[in-house]
Design an enzyme around this catalytic site. Structure first.
Site, PDB file in Angstrom:
ATOM      1  N   SER A 149       6.207 -13.448   0.117  1.00 42.60           N
ATOM      2  CA  SER A 149       6.480 -12.759   1.751  1.00 42.60           C
ATOM      3  C   SER A 149       6.225 -13.918   2.524  1.00 42.60           C
ATOM      4  O   SER A 149       7.084 -14.872   2.194  1.00 42.60           O
ATOM      5  CB  SER A 149       5.283 -11.974   2.114  1.00 42.60           C
ATOM      6  OG  SER A 149       5.497 -11.047   3.422  1.00 42.60           O
ATOM      7  N   ARG A 223      -2.511  -3.191  11.856  1.00 40.50           N
ATOM      8  CA  ARG A 223      -2.492  -3.333  10.428  1.00 40.50           C
ATOM      9  C   ARG A 223      -1.618  -1.935  10.037  1.00 40.50           C
ATOM     10  O   ARG A 223      -0.744  -2.136   9.019  1.00 40.50           O
ATOM     11  CB  ARG A 223      -3.766  -3.251  10.029  1.00 40.50           C
ATOM     12  CG  ARG A 223      -3.882  -3.366   8.448  1.00 40.50           C
ATOM     13  CD  ARG A 223      -3.220  -4.536   8.013  1.00 40.50           C
ATOM     14  NE  ARG A 223      -3.464  -4.769   6.622  1.00 40.50           N
ATOM     15  CZ  ARG A 223      -2.934  -5.554   5.763  1.00 40.50           C
ATOM     16  NH1 ARG A 223      -2.236  -6.737   6.214  1.00 40.50           N
ATOM     17  NH2 ARG A 223      -3.280  -5.657   4.506  1.00 40.50           N
ATOM     18  N   ASP A 330      12.721  -3.189  -0.823  1.00 38.13           N
ATOM     19  CA  ASP A 330      12.233  -3.919   0.233  1.00 38.13           C
ATOM     20  C   ASP A 330      13.013  -4.264   1.362  1.00 38.13           C
ATOM     21  O   ASP A 330      14.084  -4.776   1.289  1.00 38.13           O
ATOM     22  CB  ASP A 330      11.712  -5.356  -0.242  1.00 38.13           C
ATOM     23  CG  ASP A 330      11.096  -6.345   0.646  1.00 38.13           C
ATOM     24  OD1 ASP A 330      10.550  -5.789   1.700  1.00 38.13           O
ATOM     25  OD2 ASP A 330      10.644  -7.313   0.360  1.00 38.13           O
ATOM     26  N   HIS A 363       8.139  -3.591   0.095  1.00 39.35           N
ATOM     27  CA  HIS A 363       7.721  -4.879   0.013  1.00 39.35           C
ATOM     28  C   HIS A 363       6.485  -5.197  -0.864  1.00 39.35           C
ATOM     29  O   HIS A 363       6.236  -6.377  -1.395  1.00 39.35           O
ATOM     30  CB  HIS A 363       7.415  -5.312   1.476  1.00 39.35           C
ATOM     31  CG  HIS A 363       7.507  -6.944   1.590  1.00 39.35           C
ATOM     32  ND1 HIS A 363       7.898  -7.888   1.223  1.00 39.35           N
ATOM     33  CD2 HIS A 363       6.254  -7.674   2.179  1.00 39.35           C
ATOM     34  CE1 HIS A 363       7.570  -9.184   1.566  1.00 39.35           C
ATOM     35  NE2 HIS A 363       6.308  -8.822   2.366  1.00 39.35           N
ATOM     36  N   ASP A 364       5.774  -4.161  -0.946  1.00 33.34           N
ATOM     37  CA  ASP A 364       4.507  -4.248  -1.842  1.00 33.34           C
ATOM     38  C   ASP A 364       4.496  -4.554  -3.207  1.00 33.34           C
ATOM     39  O   ASP A 364       3.734  -4.742  -3.888  1.00 33.34           O
ATOM     40  CB  ASP A 364       3.401  -3.165  -1.581  1.00 33.34           C
ATOM     41  CG  ASP A 364       2.617  -3.149  -0.403  1.00 33.34           C
ATOM     42  OD1 ASP A 364       2.380  -4.156   0.318  1.00 33.34           O
ATOM     43  OD2 ASP A 364       2.086  -1.894  -0.011  1.00 33.34           O
TER      44      ASP A 364
END
Length: 418
Positions: A149, A223, A330, A363-364
């Protein structure tokens, strides 16, 4: 030090001038190191936005979630980055809140937390601070610099700023710049924090004000926006669907952060809401709102080509090999963005492979799919681009990868058996 022991501490590096031109009298950098340094076996791991130096350790006070052992399935004895063989260092970046100097640190001139008087930080600042830390630890040239990232952007900055200092680099789920959609989401997240009445211009740390409290609601919303950005549609459908969680399954305190309107009792409280509320609540217990403002701005501002005109020229002096990893679902840092990087490396005659992983985790994926990340990283670290689990997925395509284009052969986990 054995492969399972951790060397951790905070190093005082003296006066540090930030890219913005401002200085602080003593930059402190918190770090962890694993394994024995033998002179040519050092690996630097760069953490993601709200990660920490605790790349593989669990028992560190004040950390949780992705701040604690956030790559514990990748780094450690017998793992892809094997601490039996390699000396692994991870440093908390300036501006963060896990021991390195940042907004919540004490300003020696006032005796109070810096707050927003802390200088603006950039990824260039992170990189120079890491170089000074490594100098302090006696580490010169690195075998590998790797990060995911915004940590991958940090890796790219190393290739640009210190092109002779690493044999190998591996930016994972990263890009040369952030796209406008992600810039917009980050801007809304920062507005949520600054709109919270408790933010108080960044001065919420207490001091003589016993009633001061942090902007938890604003940080929680920020968040939650981040979590949405890190997941894919497929992973959200699989995890939550439209299922109701029931109010009783919500976390204690969530109604205090997000009080429901009267009509809410008629409608379901869904699992996806419960997930967002739970993670936001936990995040506000461990992270500093000002640090979130500072580090998202550093990520948003980053442009690898800055000062050089093009990405190709920016990385043309790098003398090692590069492995780029990207993930098909992603949309935060896309496959197409990684391929743009790969094309620049090829144009600069830097040996490179772009390894595309077929994944629906968004993305995780770089955090939650060690079975897909570990094998190419292990082979790259051991053998460079000759590693058998490394596939330059896009290099053989006749047409460049575009966003949404699936006319490439994704790399499946079955290739890593044996």
């Amino acid at each position: 030090m054995s492969a399972t022991e951790v060397d951790r501490g905070v190093v005082e590096l003296g006066e540090f001038r930030f890219e913005c031109g401002e200085s602080i009298p003593n930059l402190e950098i918190a770090y962890e190191a694993y394994g024995e340094f033998t002179g040519d076996n050092a690996v630097l791991v760069c953490h993601a936005l709200t990660g920490s130096q605790n790349v593989a350790s669990y028992n560190t006070p004040g950390t949780a979630g992705q701040a604690r052992a956030w790559w514990g399935d990748i780094v450690g004895p017998g793992k892809a980055i094997d601490t039996t063989d390699y000396y692994v260092v991870c440093a908390n970046v300036p501006g963060s809140c896990y021991g390195s100097s940042g907004p919540s640190s004490t300003n020696p001139e006032t005796g109070e937390p810096y707050g927003t008087d802390f200088p603006p930080v950039t990824i260039s600042d992170w990189t120079r601070a890491q170089r000074r830390l490594l100098d302090h630890l006696g580490v010169g040239r690195l075998r590998l610099i790797i990060g995911g990232s915004v940590g991958g952007m940090n890796v790219l900055e190393w290739a640009k700023q210190f092109p002779d200092d690493a044999e190998l680099i591996a930016p994972v789920a990263a890009a040369a710049t952030l796209d406008p959609q992600c810039l917009a989401i980050d801007a809304v997240a920062r507005r949520a924090i600054r709109s919270d009445p408790n933010w108080n211009g960044g001065d919420y740390y207490g001091g003589d004000d016993a009633d001061a409290s942090p902007p938890q609601q604003g940080l929680a919303i920020a968040r939650q926006l981040g979590h949405i950005m890190y997941l894919s549609k497929a992973s959200m459908e699989r995890k939550f669907g439209r299922r109701s969680a029931g109010r009783d399954s919500g976390i204690e305190g969530s109604d205090a952060l997000f009080p429901p309107d009267k009509a809410a009792a008629f409608f379901p409280y869904r699992e996806v809401e419960s997930y967002l509320d739970y993670n936001a609540e936990k995040f506000t217990e461990r992270y500093d709102a000002n640090s979130y403002l500072y580090l998202t701005r550093a990520m948003d501002d980053y442009d690898l080509a800055e000062g050089h005109g093009t990405i190709e020229r920016a990385i043309s002096a790098f003398e090692g090999e590069a492995l780029l990893l990207s993930f098909t679902s992603d949309w935060h840092f896309t496959v197409a963005q990684s391929e743009t990087l790969a094309e620049a490396f090829r144009a600069a005659d830097v040996p490179v492979a772009h390894h595309v992983v077929d994944s629906d985790h968004g993305h995780d994926a770089f955090l939650v799919e060690p079975e897909n990340v570990g094998p190419p990283v292990r082979d790259f670290l051991t053998n460079g681009l000759d590693g058998r689990a490394i596939t330059d997925t896009a290099a053989d395509d006749e047409e460049p990868i575009e966003d949404g284009d699936e006319d490439f052969a994704p790399v499946h986990s079955s290739l890593f058996s044996g």
